[in-house]
Design an enzyme around this catalytic site. Structure first.
Site, PDB file in Angstrom:
ATOM      1  N   SER A 224       0.850  -1.191   0.000  1.00  0.00           N
ATOM      2  CA  SER A 224       0.000   0.000   0.000  1.00  0.00           C
ATOM      3  C   SER A 224       0.890   1.247   0.000  1.00  0.00           C
ATOM      4  O   SER A 224       1.690   1.421  -0.913  1.00  0.00           O
ATOM      5  CB  SER A 224      -0.960  -0.038   1.184  1.00  0.00           C
ATOM      6  OG  SER A 224      -1.959   0.939   1.060  1.00  0.00           O
ATOM      7  N   GLU A 353      -9.063  -5.111  -4.531  1.00  0.00           N
ATOM      8  CA  GLU A 353      -8.437  -4.155  -3.609  1.00  0.00           C
ATOM      9  C   GLU A 353      -9.480  -3.367  -2.811  1.00  0.00           C
ATOM     10  O   GLU A 353      -9.312  -3.102  -1.624  1.00  0.00           O
ATOM     11  CB  GLU A 353      -7.568  -3.171  -4.401  1.00  0.00           C
ATOM     12  CG  GLU A 353      -6.353  -3.783  -5.069  1.00  0.00           C
ATOM     13  CD  GLU A 353      -5.156  -3.888  -4.145  1.00  0.00           C
ATOM     14  OE1 GLU A 353      -5.291  -3.557  -2.946  1.00  0.00           O
ATOM     15  OE2 GLU A 353      -4.082  -4.298  -4.611  1.00  0.00           O
ATOM     16  N   HIS A 471      -7.609  -5.534  -0.471  1.00  0.00           N
ATOM     17  CA  HIS A 471      -6.382  -4.794  -0.185  1.00  0.00           C
ATOM     18  C   HIS A 471      -5.858  -5.244   1.178  1.00  0.00           C
ATOM     19  O   HIS A 471      -6.612  -5.325   2.153  1.00  0.00           O
ATOM     20  CB  HIS A 471      -6.719  -3.303  -0.159  1.00  0.00           C
ATOM     21  CG  HIS A 471      -5.555  -2.389   0.030  1.00  0.00           C
ATOM     22  ND1 HIS A 471      -4.628  -2.157  -0.952  1.00  0.00           N
ATOM     23  CD2 HIS A 471      -5.179  -1.616   1.093  1.00  0.00           C
ATOM     24  CE1 HIS A 471      -3.733  -1.293  -0.524  1.00  0.00           C
ATOM     25  NE2 HIS A 471      -4.039  -0.954   0.716  1.00  0.00           N
TER      26      HIS A 471
END
Length: 565
Positions: A224, A353, A471
């Site tokens: 991330s 995600e 995610h």
């Protein structure tokens, strides 16, 4: 002054003596060697660590809360980090250090300004004749506003089975790490948090041999915001020569949320400062209690929709020369010119995600309408005025592509997730890879993580009953956390843990994730985006998510200035 009082916290204080005394009081410094725990000597002094047990029940050594820079407090607040000072006696390195002051996803407000620590995990301490091991330096995510290197979240037990040394780094977050001012004389051009990472990598170069690590074989990896940070480190002249391979997970500099704009004027308004000169503003910001500073930060509306350029995070530094800058050019220009550190690169993303961003599916019935402002998904890169005819036309194209003839209702919320995933995460990663292919001489490997099993922590927290991986769901298979329970041998979870550990560490060892004499996972080429789908089975393929990426290519072609993005 309205709302705050400026004061100098460090007047007439012998800070070095105060630091040593406070460390001794906290039990961080020891003055006796009467212990059976491992002790290692680094530049700054002696460290006493402890041991742990890896996934295969083998012992490893761990050293926590190692300072790699001076505490960034007082006059050092917002500025580039300075080298760590020496300590006396034996420093206790058996407990996690403080995170940067922030709001934790699970725990609420945590941490302090004194946060520039790293953790090291090694299978063996060095002995004569023993070959040094590859080093993997982990940079955590959290949108540049939360997260830490906490061993309870990022335990090394899975990866360390593959005979590597692991380092996990803390860095400054939020305003503390990313305030930027235009006056060069103030030495706050921005990106202090990224410069922390560079300082940590320099510390690794000088000290990692003491833990059995090879300074000439360092891989940086992150997820991330950490993935974006890894990508930025490859572009930064500051980090040149400090690492040899890079893995960027679910983050890239060409994503709409990765690069930010300065926020000092916004902050001045929130805090009701009566000053216009940046030097006066900086003085008050340095003297403001961190709690008040954080309260102001939380009033800044920082949105992740593609329509908005974020405020808090990496920014292009507005200084006249590259000297002292982490990055002072547009990242795309750097990539296009090929003026960056060319190392083997691995990039990838999860199959869904956006599960991480949403939590509505469990609260809606199938026929409930989804109130979506599709204009929010028009990328800010296009520089269109919100509400303009062209902006609305593109918003309608986005709606038609993802929903087609379907109603915008909860029954089709999977299409909403796909739109979010593609526009916020996937497109920026694909674009980054394609642009690197024009200038890089090193292999680039692409993956898509689609495992759907019990270690998908974030999907579970969001209570989403749709197929795919959220995610950050990949983290549960790379690191052992307190959320991980007993894992059955030969289960899907066990196979994925061992498979990913092998792929990630193979890449760290030799720049190729494949086992020796096995070419299952091919690097991408200009003609074909080879990739590995990491699911309940590992399957190689070509051109993942092709239709969605072609659609976004067409959107970016609408503006000549963004056609190369």
């Amino acid at each position: 002054m309205k709302g705050i009082t400026c004061r100098n916290f460090f007047r007439d204080v012998n800070y070095k003596r105060l630091t040593q005394t406070s460390l001794a009081i906290r039990g961080i410094l020891r003055y006796s060697t009467a212990t059976n725990e491992p002790i290692v000597t680094v530049e700054q002094g002696l460290l006493q660590g402890t041991t742990g047990t890896d996934y295969d029940n083998n012992k490893f050594y761990k050293f926590l809360e190692i300072p790699y820079a001076k505490p960034p407090v007082g006059e050092l607040r917002f500025k580039a980090p300075q080298g760590a000072e020496k300590w006396y006696g034996i420093r206790d390195a058996t407990k996690d250090g403080s995170a940067s002051y922030s709001r934790d996803f699970f725990k609420g407000i945590i941490g302090s300004e004194d946060c520039l620590f790293l953790n090291i995990y090694t299978p063996n301490l060095p002995k004569n004749g023993v070959q040094l091991k590859p080093v993997m330096v982990w940079i955590h995510g959290g949108g540049f506003v939360w997260g830490s290197n906490d061993s309870q979240m990022y335990g090394p037990e899975f990866l360390i089975t593959e005979d590597v040394v692991i380092v996990a780094v803390n860095y400054r977050l939020g305003i503390l790490g990313f305030l930027s001012l235009e006056d060069e004389n103030l030495c706050v051009p921005g990106n202090a948090g990224c410069k922390d990472m560079v300082m940590a990598l320099k510390w690794v170069q000088r000290n990692i041999k003491q833990f059995g690590g090879d300074p000439n074989n360092v891989t940086i990896f992150g997820q991330s915001a950490g993935g974006t940070a890894v990508h930025l480190l490859t572009l930064s002249p500051m980090a040149k020569g400090l690492f040899h391979r890079a893995i960027a997970q679910s983050g890239a500099v060409l994503s709409t949320w990765s690069m930010c704009r300065p926020f000092q004027k916004y902050l001045k308004t929130i805090l009701q400062f009566p000053y216009d000169k940046e030097s006066d503003i900086l003085k008050c910001l340095q003297e403001l209690p961190v709690e008040n500073l954080f309260q102001a930060q939380e009033k800044i509306r920082d949105r992740f929709y593609p329509q908005y350029m974020r405020y808090i995070g990496p920014t292009i530094e507005k200084i006249s020369t590259a000297q002292g800058a982490f990055i002072n050019q547009d990242p795309l220009d750097i990539i296009m010119k090929g003026n960056y550190t060319k190392v083997p690169l691995m990039m990838g993303y999860t199959s869904q995600e956006a599960f991480f961003l949403m939590s509505t599916s469990g609260k809606l019935s199938n026929k409930d309408k989804l109130y979506i402002d599709f204009e929010r998904y028009v990328p800010h890169f296009l520089k269109l005025k919100v509400g303009s005819d062209l902006s609305k036309q593109i918003a309608n194209k986005i709606k038609n592509f993802y929903f087609g003839e379907n109603e915008v209702i909860a029954e089709h919320i999977d299409k909403y997730y796909s739109m979010q995933s593609d526009s916020i995460f996937v497109r920026g990663i694909h674009s980054s890879i394609k642009n690197h292919l024009l200038s890089s001489t090193e292999p680039i490997f692409l993956y898509r993580f689609s495992v759907d099993a019990s270690l998908n922590l974030y999907k579970s927290l969001r209570q989403i009953n749709l197929p795919g991986a959220s995610h950050a769901d990949d983290l549960g298979y790379l690191f052992k956390s307190t959320f991980v329970k007993n894992i059955r041998p030969n289960s899907v979870e066990d196979k994925v843990i061992r498979g990913m550990a092998k792929l990630w560490t193979n890449f760290a060892k030799a720049g190729n994730p494949n086992p020796i004499k096995d070419a299952l996972w091919k690097p991408v080429t200009r003609k074909e985006l080879h990739f590995l789908d990491i699911g309940n089975e590992f399957v190689a393929g070509i051109n993942p998510d092709q239709k969605g990426m072609q659609f976004w290519d067409e959107i970016f072609q609408l503006n000549p200035l963004t056609s190369r993005l």
